[in-house]
Scaffold this motif. Sequence first.
Motif, PDB file in Angstrom:
ATOM      1  N   PRO A  87       0.910  -1.194   0.040  1.00 11.97           N
ATOM      2  CA  PRO A  87      -0.171   0.028   0.243  1.00 11.97           C
ATOM      3  C   PRO A  87       0.840   1.280   0.182  1.00 11.97           C
ATOM      4  O   PRO A  87       1.164   1.627   0.902  1.00 11.97           O
ATOM      5  N   LEU A 160      -6.694   0.565   0.763  1.00 12.54           N
ATOM      6  CA  LEU A 160      -7.040   1.105   2.063  1.00 12.54           C
ATOM      7  C   LEU A 160      -8.335   1.998   2.121  1.00 12.54           C
ATOM      8  O   LEU A 160      -8.889   2.391   0.768  1.00 12.54           O
ATOM      9  N   GLY A 258      -0.101   1.153   7.003  1.00 11.93           N
ATOM     10  CA  GLY A 258      -1.490   0.930   6.258  1.00 11.93           C
ATOM     11  C   GLY A 258      -2.597   1.951   6.779  1.00 11.93           C
ATOM     12  O   GLY A 258      -3.713   1.601   6.401  1.00 11.93           O
ATOM     13  N   ASP A 259      -2.333   3.031   7.453  1.00  7.96           N
ATOM     14  CA  ASP A 259      -3.594   3.721   7.784  1.00  7.96           C
ATOM     15  C   ASP A 259      -3.673   5.028   6.711  1.00  7.96           C
ATOM     16  O   ASP A 259      -2.502   5.900   6.734  1.00  7.96           O
TER      17      ASP A 259
END
Length: 341
Positions: A87, A160, A258-259
Motif C-alpha cells: 500500500p 485502504l 497502512g492507515d
Amino acid sequence: RNALGSGAFRLERWDRAARQIVFTRHDDHWRGPARLKRIVVKVVPEISTRVLMLKNGDADVIAASIVEEPLIRGLPGVKVFDGLRQPHRNPIMFFNFRIEPSGDTDMGSGRLDGTGIPPDFFSDKDVRLGFAHAMDSARYAREVLRGRGRAASGFIPPGLPGYSESGLEFKHDRKKAAAHFKKAYGGKLWDKGFKFTVLVNAGSSWRLPLVNILRRELAAVNPKFLIDTRAVDWSTFLDRAGKRRIPLYVQGVWEPAGDPLLYARALLHSHGRMALRMRYFNPEVDRLVEAAEAESDPTRRRAVLDQLQRLAREEAVFVPVAEPRGDVLRVQRDWVKGYRF
C-alpha cells in the motif's frame, strides 16, 4: 557509528568506500541462532550490474521493479515473485513551494526571465495545474510500466479506506495546461518561459523516463518551457530534497502501518514529512487532518479523507502520476528458500 539493537544479527562493519554493510549472526539471540551466518547488503545503483551479479551467483537477492522485469524474466536459476502489492503511492510528482536558493544552481538564473525560475515559482496555483495537466500519466503507464498500470486517482493507495478508483486523476490535456500557464504570473510566464533542473537518482529505471515524458509535453505546450535532468546518488537526492533545494522531484510515499490518515498527514499537514519538504502550509488542511485523526467513527473519518483528497486535487498540491498493477517484485536465486511476502 553507534550501532544499537537486539536483533538476530550484529553489525560487523559499515564499509563506506565499498558501499556495503556486513552483518554476522548473533548466536545468543533469544530465539536461537539464525540459519544464515552472514548477510552483506550492497548498494549497486545500476540494474545491469545487479542482474549480472545475480546471474553469476554473486547476489542471492536483488532489488528490481516491474519496469526492469524484462531484464530478469527467464534467466536460468532465477525465481521472480510478481503481482505483489504494497500500500503505497508511487510515483508522485512533488512541487517545492519555496525553493531554498542558497548555493543552488537548479533554479537557473533564479528569476522569471526565460533562463530560470524564482524561488516561489510553484506557489502559483496555475503553474502547478499547468504541470499537472501537461504530465501524460497514460503514456507513462503504457510505455514505462508496459501497460501494467493506470493514472492514479487521489493520494490514498489501493486497498485502504478512502481509495478512489477514478475521478481524482489529472487528465492529460495540453490545451488545459496552456490555459493555466497563460494565467500564471499575470500572463508573464507564457511570454518569458522558464528553465530549471530536475534531479533524479542514478540508476532509477522509472524516474528519468517519467521526467522525460514531462519535458517533451511541456515543450509541446510552449517551446519556451524547458527542464533539464541531472542524475545524482540517492543520498545526494534525499539530502537536497530535505534541504528544499530541488524545484520539482519524483518520489513515492509508503506508510507501513497502512492507515490512510498517515498519508494525509505526511503529504498535507504542515508537520508532515513531505509537506515540510514542499513547504506547503494550509491551516484549513491542518484542521481537517487533525479532525480526522480525532474521529473514531469510520464513516465520518472517510468523509474527511474524501474532502482532503478533493482539496489536494483542486489545489494541485502534488500530482499522483500512476498506479502500477502488482508493482512489487521479489527477485532471487532459486537456492534461496523460505521467502514469504
